[in-house]
Scaffold this motif. Sequence first.
Motif, PDB file in Angstrom:
ATOM      1  N   ARG A  82       1.442   3.757  -5.044  1.00 33.50           N
ATOM      2  CA  ARG A  82       2.315   2.718  -4.494  1.00 33.50           C
ATOM      3  C   ARG A  82       1.842   2.255  -3.120  1.00 33.50           C
ATOM      4  O   ARG A  82       1.810   1.050  -2.832  1.00 33.50           O
ATOM      5  N   LEU A  83       1.432   3.196  -2.293  1.00 31.72           N
ATOM      6  CA  LEU A  83       0.956   2.831  -0.961  1.00 31.72           C
ATOM      7  C   LEU A  83      -0.307   1.976  -1.043  1.00 31.72           C
ATOM      8  O   LEU A  83      -0.488   1.034  -0.258  1.00 31.72           O
ATOM      9  N   HIS A  84      -1.164   2.287  -1.992  1.00 28.59           N
ATOM     10  CA  HIS A  84      -2.367   1.471  -2.130  1.00 28.59           C
ATOM     11  C   HIS A  84      -2.027   0.066  -2.615  1.00 28.59           C
ATOM     12  O   HIS A  84      -2.596  -0.911  -2.119  1.00 28.59           O
ATOM     13  N   ASP A 107       0.525  -1.501  -1.962  1.00 24.43           N
ATOM     14  CA  ASP A 107       1.119  -2.185  -0.808  1.00 24.43           C
ATOM     15  C   ASP A 107       0.133  -2.376   0.341  1.00 24.43           C
ATOM     16  O   ASP A 107       0.523  -2.795   1.425  1.00 24.43           O
ATOM     17  N   TRP A 167       4.114  10.689   6.120  1.00 18.57           N
ATOM     18  CA  TRP A 167       4.941  10.866   4.916  1.00 18.57           C
ATOM     19  C   TRP A 167       5.212  12.361   4.770  1.00 18.57           C
ATOM     20  O   TRP A 167       4.288  13.176   4.708  1.00 18.57           O
ATOM     21  N   VAL A 222      -1.553  -0.198   2.232  1.00 19.78           N
ATOM     22  CA  VAL A 222      -1.257   0.639   3.396  1.00 19.78           C
ATOM     23  C   VAL A 222      -2.496   1.389   3.885  1.00 19.78           C
ATOM     24  O   VAL A 222      -2.625   1.658   5.071  1.00 19.78           O
TER      25      VAL A 222
END
Length: 410
Positions: A88-90, A92, A49, A94
Amino acid sequence: MGDRILIVGTFDTKADELGYLAEVIRKQGGTALTMDVSVLGDPPFPTDWSKHQVIEAGGSTIAEAISWRDENLAMQAMARGAARLASRLHRDDVFDGVLVLGGSMGTDLALDACSVLPLGVPKLVVSTVSFSPMLPPERLAPDIQMILWAGGLYGLNAICKASLSQAAGAILGAVRAVEPPNRQRPLIGMTSFGKTVLRYMVTLKPELEARGFEVAVFHATGMGGRAFESLAAEGVFACVMDFAPQEVGNHLFGSAITAGPDRMTNAGRRGTPQMVSIGCYDLVDVVGWQPAPERFRDAPVHAHNRLLSSYVQTAEQRQMMAQEMSAKLRSAVGKTALFLPNQGGNEWDRPDGPLADPQGLAVFCDALRQACPENVDLVELDCHINDDAFTRAVLETFDAWLAEGVISRN
């Protein structure tokens, strides 16, 4: 078993160190994911990222951040982006754990990024300012871990590799071994101190467990109260039993052992049913190895150990404590009961105890009666907080709230 580690840092200036962390994790069979939070420079290799993705997640752009010509504002914008993107990544699924490396700038960002992740997600910060008084308790995630980045401000060497390799192994081990909180039983959050001074949890915990609830008891010595408040703010608790409000007084009277200014407010703001009492209300904890604060220089003191000393409040200070507790409870929007055991609030203040002050206790009780807000049910008890009568009264109220649906099992 998870092994995906999100590595966060300024890859323009610390690529060697961050790359070393990733290498150690990969050699141990883990997966290293990288997030760049640089502003001015570019990393020597691609990251998963980019800095542009990070800052845009917070509503800004790198061009804007550079135009401000203010590194503080720029890193705050990057911190907002890093926190939102990490959250957000967590969600989802990720990554399994986060490892952040930095100096004071990177640590400032790390605190934001870690605070948005739920309890049980391993969070480790490698910092040149780990354990520093610069770090305010209210910004620390309840299960954050830190290791000092010794000798690593600029470039790799044998000293800093020892810290970095430990950190890589620690976060990888944490994500593989962690048992996330089980939400099958409703959770009660309780504050207390050890059994030598407060004893109600010894009776209450098994009784509440027999009713189908899980009980988490928080040690109200600054960081314990901070963790309690952080979870209360998330709405984790079905009910709180905040029976040890001493951290309110610590903050009020300037102690470094503080849980922050929002102590005793978050459950009320969420509408969580709460029971409150006066455990150790009359004591102010200070760092034991530091000189006594001037305002407590002549006060009776209990040296708990070499780290912690407790000073007895004056009658005037007890009045202030009663008003402060009442002011905090006044904002509660959920059912609130304040239990006032009028014979004392800790084992040391019994009539034959070393810190007994019957006159000061009477002043406090009178002040609390007068200041108690209308939204709070004042339950006065003719007993000491460590008497069986106190726990019986608490359980009677708990059972009534449970029957009325004030406390939910869901």
